[in-house]
Design an enzyme around this catalytic site. Sequence first.
Site, PDB file in Angstrom:
ATOM      1  CB  CYS A   1      -6.572  28.540 -31.544  1.00  0.00           C
ATOM      2  SG  CYS A   1      -5.852  29.872 -30.586  1.00  0.00           S
TER       3      CYS A   1
ATOM      4  CG  HIS B   1      -4.430  23.492 -33.053  1.00  0.00           C
ATOM      5  ND1 HIS B   1      -3.591  22.417 -33.176  1.00  0.00           N
ATOM      6  CD2 HIS B   1      -3.623  24.585 -33.010  1.00  0.00           C
ATOM      7  CE1 HIS B   1      -2.335  22.834 -33.207  1.00  0.00           C
ATOM      8  NE2 HIS B   1      -2.324  24.139 -33.120  1.00  0.00           N
TER       9      HIS B   1
ATOM     10  CB  CYS C   1       0.050  29.372 -31.316  1.00  0.00           C
ATOM     11  SG  CYS C   1       0.269  27.580 -31.365  1.00  0.00           S
TER      12      CYS C   1
END
Lengths: 272, 103
Positions: free
Chosen positions: A181, A185, A233
């Site tokens: 992730c 991000h 995602c």
Amino acid sequence: MRSHHRRAAQGVAALFILAAATALGQGSPVDEIAKYRAALQDGNPAELWEARGEDMWKQARGPKKASLERCDLGLGPGVVKGAYSELPKYFADADRVQDLETRLVWCMVTQQGYTEADAKKNPFGAGNDKKADMEALVAYVTSESRGIRMNVPQSHPKEQEAYRIGEKIFYYRGGPHDFGCATCHGDDGKRIRLQDLPNLTKVDGARKAYTTWPAYRVSQGELRSFQWRLNDCFRQQRFPELEFASDASIALTMFLARNANGAEFDAPAIKR
Amino acid sequence: MADPMKIRANVVGDTTEVKVLMSHEMETGQRKDAQGKTIPAWHIQTVNATWNGKTVLSAQWGPAVAKNPFLSFKFKGGAKGDKVQITWTDTRGDTRTDEATIG
């Protein structure tokens, strides 16, 4: 001399045209997308999901012919107002940390008599023939927390455990692309194609991202829940499918929701 | 049956501003499915709005209108408590009528 003048004059004219084109708009693509979003704000089709969800919440459904009006989302049976701003949280009756979707599944099983498999099937809608009841319910419940500040608890040991696991998943790299992730991000100014990606490791990014889901996705014509966001995602990272309402999905939600604490909830939103 | 519309109507000065969200697939007839077969057109064709029974807007729509369309329009007149009624009919002959009270 003469031709020199003329060339200079042409140059000036060309400059004017360039300046005019810039003044007429055509800002950066990111600005244009922001304008597009602002234009959409007024008539958000998410309201259609909210209305359908509210209706569904009050309808007697399932084998036990019960409505969800006795469902305890954490603030007492039937209290919807503000419930989402404190989720995920630990529920003693289920002895587990639950996010909104998991809690709804719990209520559908215990109060309406659905099997867990039935309650969990078709969590994400796809057009008119495959409407997802879950996304409608999520739209309704979350809309009742609009304007309320996020206040996700970390008092129970299981809530703290979920946060720690969620944090670990967020930074965990794996899969065929050695992705996590945080790859997308974890820094400022990243984007995927033309979409800006929020930096979820900073307070501002975490707050803005979490408080604008669920959202109506114009490109899909569907309202998408936070479970869908995480699921997609994972797909984009080429990870194994994130199972709907799994402990991993709840832990990651806990990590992201808790990091948005203090921000005003502002969803269902609308996104491109 | 189609899902209900969401209608808001408010008096602004001497006009009434109406905002409508409709739930519809609005299939253009240009897309193909996974088997390569054309998905037949299915979209709203006519929209009619009345205020206290009098038509204030009538529109013919084609395949270029978005899925779950949003319609906003104004008309002269209207007072708090009056009724605004919207009706659409699609290419399959399905129709839906919803009503709102001007606020």
